[in-house]
Design a protein around this motif. Structure first.
Motif, PDB file in Angstrom:
ATOM      1  N   GLY A 122       0.812  -1.214   0.000  1.00 12.14           N
ATOM      2  CA  GLY A 122       0.000   0.000   0.000  1.00 12.14           C
ATOM      3  C   GLY A 122       0.842   1.260   0.000  1.00 12.14           C
ATOM      4  N   ALA A 123       1.950   1.235   0.727  1.00 12.71           N
ATOM      5  CA  ALA A 123       2.856   2.385   0.761  1.00 12.71           C
ATOM      6  C   ALA A 123       3.445   2.641  -0.634  1.00 12.71           C
ATOM      7  CB  ALA A 123       3.977   2.149   1.773  1.00 12.71           C
ATOM      8  N   LEU A 124       3.842   1.572  -1.318  1.00 14.97           N
ATOM      9  CA  LEU A 124       4.412   1.713  -2.658  1.00 14.97           C
ATOM     10  C   LEU A 124       3.346   2.146  -3.660  1.00 14.97           C
ATOM     11  CD1 LEU A 124       6.820   1.429  -4.580  1.00 14.97           C
ATOM     12  CD2 LEU A 124       6.217  -0.986  -4.855  1.00 14.97           C
ATOM     13  N   TYR A 125       2.169   1.566  -3.554  1.00 14.45           N
ATOM     14  CA  TYR A 125       1.066   1.902  -4.468  1.00 14.45           C
ATOM     15  C   TYR A 125       0.741   3.400  -4.387  1.00 14.45           C
ATOM     16  CZ  TYR A 125      -3.562   1.938  -6.632  1.00 14.45           C
ATOM     17  OH  TYR A 125      -4.633   2.219  -7.447  1.00 14.45           O
ATOM     18  N   LEU A 126       0.648   3.913  -3.166  1.00 12.50           N
ATOM     19  CA  LEU A 126       0.319   5.324  -2.990  1.00 12.50           C
ATOM     20  C   LEU A 126       1.439   6.237  -3.489  1.00 12.50           C
ATOM     21  CD1 LEU A 126      -1.478   5.174   0.452  1.00 12.50           C
ATOM     22  CD2 LEU A 126      -2.511   5.756  -1.743  1.00 12.50           C
ATOM     23  N   GLU A 127       2.677   5.752  -3.393  1.00 13.41           N
ATOM     24  CA  GLU A 127       3.788   6.550  -3.934  1.00 13.41           C
ATOM     25  C   GLU A 127       3.749   6.556  -5.464  1.00 13.41           C
ATOM     26  OE1 GLU A 127       7.354   8.938  -3.857  1.00 13.41           O
ATOM     27  OE2 GLU A 127       5.481   8.714  -2.748  1.00 13.41           O
ATOM     28  N   LEU A 128       3.364   5.442  -6.075  1.00 11.39           N
ATOM     29  CA  LEU A 128       3.208   5.411  -7.531  1.00 11.39           C
ATOM     30  C   LEU A 128       2.144   6.406  -7.978  1.00 11.39           C
ATOM     31  CD1 LEU A 128       3.360   1.568  -8.203  1.00 11.39           C
ATOM     32  CD2 LEU A 128       4.879   3.260  -9.230  1.00 11.39           C
ATOM     33  N   SER A 129       1.045   6.428  -7.235  1.00  7.45           N
ATOM     34  CA  SER A 129      -0.022   7.388  -7.516  1.00  7.45           C
ATOM     35  C   SER A 129       0.485   8.815  -7.310  1.00  7.45           C
ATOM     36  CB  SER A 129      -1.209   7.102  -6.597  1.00  7.45           C
ATOM     37  OG  SER A 129      -2.226   8.052  -6.779  1.00  7.45           O
ATOM     38  N   ASN A 130       1.253   9.009  -6.252  1.00  5.49           N
ATOM     39  CA  ASN A 130       1.839  10.308  -5.934  1.00  5.49           C
ATOM     40  C   ASN A 130       2.719  10.811  -7.079  1.00  5.49           C
ATOM     41  OD1 ASN A 130       2.291  12.445  -4.075  1.00  5.49           O
ATOM     42  ND2 ASN A 130       4.184  11.505  -3.364  1.00  5.49           N
ATOM     43  N   LEU A 131       3.535   9.921  -7.618  1.00  3.72           N
ATOM     44  CA  LEU A 131       4.443  10.280  -8.720  1.00  3.72           C
ATOM     45  C   LEU A 131       3.690  10.547 -10.020  1.00  3.72           C
ATOM     46  CD1 LEU A 131       7.256   7.625  -8.100  1.00  3.72           C
ATOM     47  CD2 LEU A 131       7.428  10.086  -7.684  1.00  3.72           C
ATOM     48  N   ALA A 132       2.473  10.014 -10.118  1.00  7.29           N
ATOM     49  CA  ALA A 132       1.699  10.145 -11.357  1.00  7.29           C
ATOM     50  C   ALA A 132       0.879  11.433 -11.425  1.00  7.29           C
ATOM     51  CB  ALA A 132       0.768   8.938 -11.513  1.00  7.29           C
ATOM     52  N   TRP A 133       0.772  12.161 -10.294  1.00  8.31           N
ATOM     53  CA  TRP A 133      -0.006  13.406 -10.334  1.00  8.31           C
ATOM     54  C   TRP A 133       0.665  14.440 -11.222  1.00  8.31           C
ATOM     55  CZ3 TRP A 133      -4.525  12.205  -9.223  1.00  8.31           C
ATOM     56  CH2 TRP A 133      -4.863  11.452  -8.105  1.00  8.31           C
ATOM     57  N   GLU A 134      -0.150  15.269 -11.845  1.00 11.33           N
ATOM     58  CA  GLU A 134       0.336  16.254 -12.817  1.00 11.33           C
ATOM     59  C   GLU A 134       1.346  17.231 -12.222  1.00 11.33           C
ATOM     60  OE1 GLU A 134      -3.047  18.174 -14.490  1.00 11.33           O
ATOM     61  OE2 GLU A 134      -3.820  16.372 -15.464  1.00 11.33           O
ATOM     62  N   ASP A 135       1.197  17.548 -10.935  1.00  9.87           N
ATOM     63  CA  ASP A 135       2.073  18.562 -10.339  1.00  9.87           C
ATOM     64  C   ASP A 135       3.370  17.988  -9.772  1.00  9.87           C
ATOM     65  OD1 ASP A 135       0.859  17.239  -8.224  1.00  9.87           O
ATOM     66  OD2 ASP A 135       0.798  19.012  -6.938  1.00  9.87           O
ATOM     67  N   CYS A 136       3.624  16.694  -9.986  1.00 11.11           N
ATOM     68  CA  CYS A 136       4.879  16.109  -9.504  1.00 11.11           C
ATOM     69  C   CYS A 136       6.050  16.768 -10.245  1.00 11.11           C
ATOM     70  CB  CYS A 136       4.877  14.600  -9.748  1.00 11.11           C
ATOM     71  SG  CYS A 136       6.440  13.810  -9.247  1.00 11.11           S
ATOM     72  N   PRO A 137       6.999  17.342  -9.518  1.00 14.32           N
ATOM     73  CA  PRO A 137       8.085  18.100 -10.155  1.00 14.32           C
ATOM     74  C   PRO A 137       9.198  17.231 -10.754  1.00 14.32           C
ATOM     75  CG  PRO A 137       8.385  18.127  -7.788  1.00 14.32           C
ATOM     76  CD  PRO A 137       7.099  17.393  -8.043  1.00 14.32           C
ATOM     77  N   LEU A 138       9.181  15.945 -10.520  1.00 16.13           N
ATOM     78  CA  LEU A 138      10.252  15.077 -10.991  1.00 16.13           C
ATOM     79  C   LEU A 138      10.121  14.780 -12.486  1.00 16.13           C
ATOM     80  CD1 LEU A 138      10.360  12.437  -8.079  1.00 16.13           C
ATOM     81  CD2 LEU A 138      11.635  14.571  -8.279  1.00 16.13           C
ATOM     82  N   THR A 139      11.252  14.622 -13.149  1.00 19.22           N
ATOM     83  CA  THR A 139      11.250  14.204 -14.554  1.00 19.22           C
ATOM     84  C   THR A 139      10.956  12.707 -14.615  1.00 19.22           C
ATOM     85  OG1 THR A 139      13.610  13.652 -14.554  1.00 19.22           O
ATOM     86  CG2 THR A 139      13.005  15.940 -15.099  1.00 19.22           C
ATOM     87  N   LEU A 140      10.652  12.209 -15.819  1.00 18.15           N
ATOM     88  CA  LEU A 140      10.358  10.780 -15.966  1.00 18.15           C
ATOM     89  C   LEU A 140      11.526   9.903 -15.514  1.00 18.15           C
ATOM     90  CD1 LEU A 140       8.411   8.554 -16.826  1.00 18.15           C
ATOM     91  CD2 LEU A 140       9.242   8.815 -19.175  1.00 18.15           C
ATOM     92  N   PRO A 141      12.775  10.210 -15.907  1.00 11.40           N
ATOM     93  CA  PRO A 141      13.899   9.397 -15.406  1.00 11.40           C
ATOM     94  C   PRO A 141      14.029   9.446 -13.879  1.00 11.40           C
ATOM     95  CG  PRO A 141      14.584  10.684 -17.309  1.00 11.40           C
ATOM     96  CD  PRO A 141      13.227  11.181 -16.927  1.00 11.40           C
ATOM     97  N   GLU A 142      13.750  10.603 -13.301  1.00  8.62           N
ATOM     98  CA  GLU A 142      13.824  10.740 -11.838  1.00  8.62           C
ATOM     99  C   GLU A 142      12.731   9.916 -11.152  1.00  8.62           C
ATOM    100  OE1 GLU A 142      15.752  15.207 -11.241  1.00  8.62           O
ATOM    101  OE2 GLU A 142      13.589  15.002 -11.598  1.00  8.62           O
TER     102      GLU A 142
END
Length: 355
Positions: free
Chosen positions: A260-280
């Motif tokens: 569940g912790a990993l799943y929510l982080e995947l969702s977190n990374l998928a939000w439009e406002d995530c500042p990380l690049t795809l490689p990051e």
């Protein structure tokens, strides 16, 4: 007649606050104190609290700088003088007989904790309410060994919610159970601590609380510390099962927490406002997959028993280190989810108009 302390943390909920306060005032059980903790609200919430306290001696108001709902509840616990504690949220509401009937069960059984049912209410943007009743499957008093043996049935009904539980104050003080400063999930950590040494739990099959979700009110945005919060909950859950010596019996639940912790982080990374690049983002997923607990959870989850095809595919992609594809799948899921909600609303409105 035992006293009950109703503790309500408050932050910028002026629109719903009066209804919640009135629910507390309308309780058929008279020996109560209502502790309103204004956690640095910038709207009219603080003034509403003060106005009600001037009119009713049952109400105590605490004003503090914004510190989060956990510390607000701690401030309420510090002030509470009741033999029993009830935590209510200011944007929900509850039945007038909640305290009277649950405290009667607590006194009759001498339980450390009373768990009861609630109503799940979804309010759409047009104001239409969809209500679902949620009830514990367990019934009556459970002592320590039975509680631990039947833990799956306890866990099945919002085990980390505060508002469908009445707590014995002496039990909380005896075991120094407090809220942490964690911004998300402090209710989960609190209820886990309650579970470590709980001796008696009474299950009451009646619904009193109305948990309200208003469509459009949830803010889905990137949170840098999201994974840390969820991982902390998973870690303490594992510690809890080890303390009980039930780590093998409930090993699948431990894995589900880490997953569940990993799943929510995947969702977190998928939000439009995530500042990380795809490689990051890919690097972040790869880094998390190196964690032994996460890695074990992904390896051991029985995908053949997973009914949700999306979740099953996501686990398999992670298992075979297809991190980029897993991230794209999650992003697609979010996009489709938004479009599906809009399409569903259009179809529903057409059907209503055709009647």
């Amino acid at each position: 007649m035992s006293k009950v302390s109703i503790i309500m943390p408050i932050y910028n909920v002026a629109e719903q606050l009066e209804k919640a306060i009135q629910c507390a005032l309308n309780q058929t059980y008279q020996n109560i104190e209502i502790i309103l903790v204004n956690d640095g609200s910038t709207d009219e919430s603080g003034e509403i609290c003060d106005r009600y306290s001037l009119k009713n001696p049952h109400i105590t108001v605490i004003h503090q700088k914004n510190a989060g709902s956990g510390f607000a509840r701690n401030a309420g616990l510090d002030k509470a003088t009741g033999e029993y504690i009830y935590f209510a949220d200011p944007d929900d509401y509850f039945e007038a007989n909640l305290v009277e009937e649950t405290v009667a069960k607590a006194i009759e059984s001498n339980a450390d904790l009373v768990v009861f049912g609630y109503f799940d209410e979804v309010v759409d943007k047009e104001g239409k309410v969809t209500k679902t009743e949620k009830m514990p499957t367990l019934n009556g008093l459970q002592k320590k060994e039975a509680f631990r043996a039947d833990f799956r049935r306890h866990y099945a009904l919002s085990p980390y919610a505060l508002w469908n539980k009445l707590y014995k104050h002496e039990f909380l003080k005896q075991h120094t159970i407090r809220f942490t400063n964690q911004k998300v999930g402090q209710d989960a950590l609190f209820n886990q601590l309650v579970g470590f040494d709980i001796e008696t739990v009474y299950y009451h099959q009646k619904a009193y609380y109305h948990y309200v979700f208003r469509e459009g009110s949830a803010v889905n945005r990137y949170r840098k510390e999201r994974f840390f919060y969820e991982y902390t909950i998973a870690d303490q859950f594992e510690e809890w099962m080890l303390y009980w010596k039930k780590e093998e019996e409930y090993h699948d639940l431990v894995n589900q927490h880490y997953w569940g912790a990993l799943y929510l982080e995947l969702s977190n990374l998928a939000w439009e406002d995530c500042p990380l690049t795809l490689p990051e983002k890919e690097e972040r997923i790869e880094e998390l997959m190196q964690d032994p607990k996460i890695k074990q959870a992904i390896a051991e989850i029985e995908t053949e028993k997973e009914k949700n095809s999306f979740v099953k595919l996501l686990i398999l992609l992670l298992r075979y280190e297809k991190y980029s594809t897993a991230l794209k799948l999650m992003q697609t899921r979010i996009i489709i989810g938004k479009k599906f909600q809009k399409s569903f609303k259009v179809i529903k409105n057409l059907l209503i108009k055709s009647k």
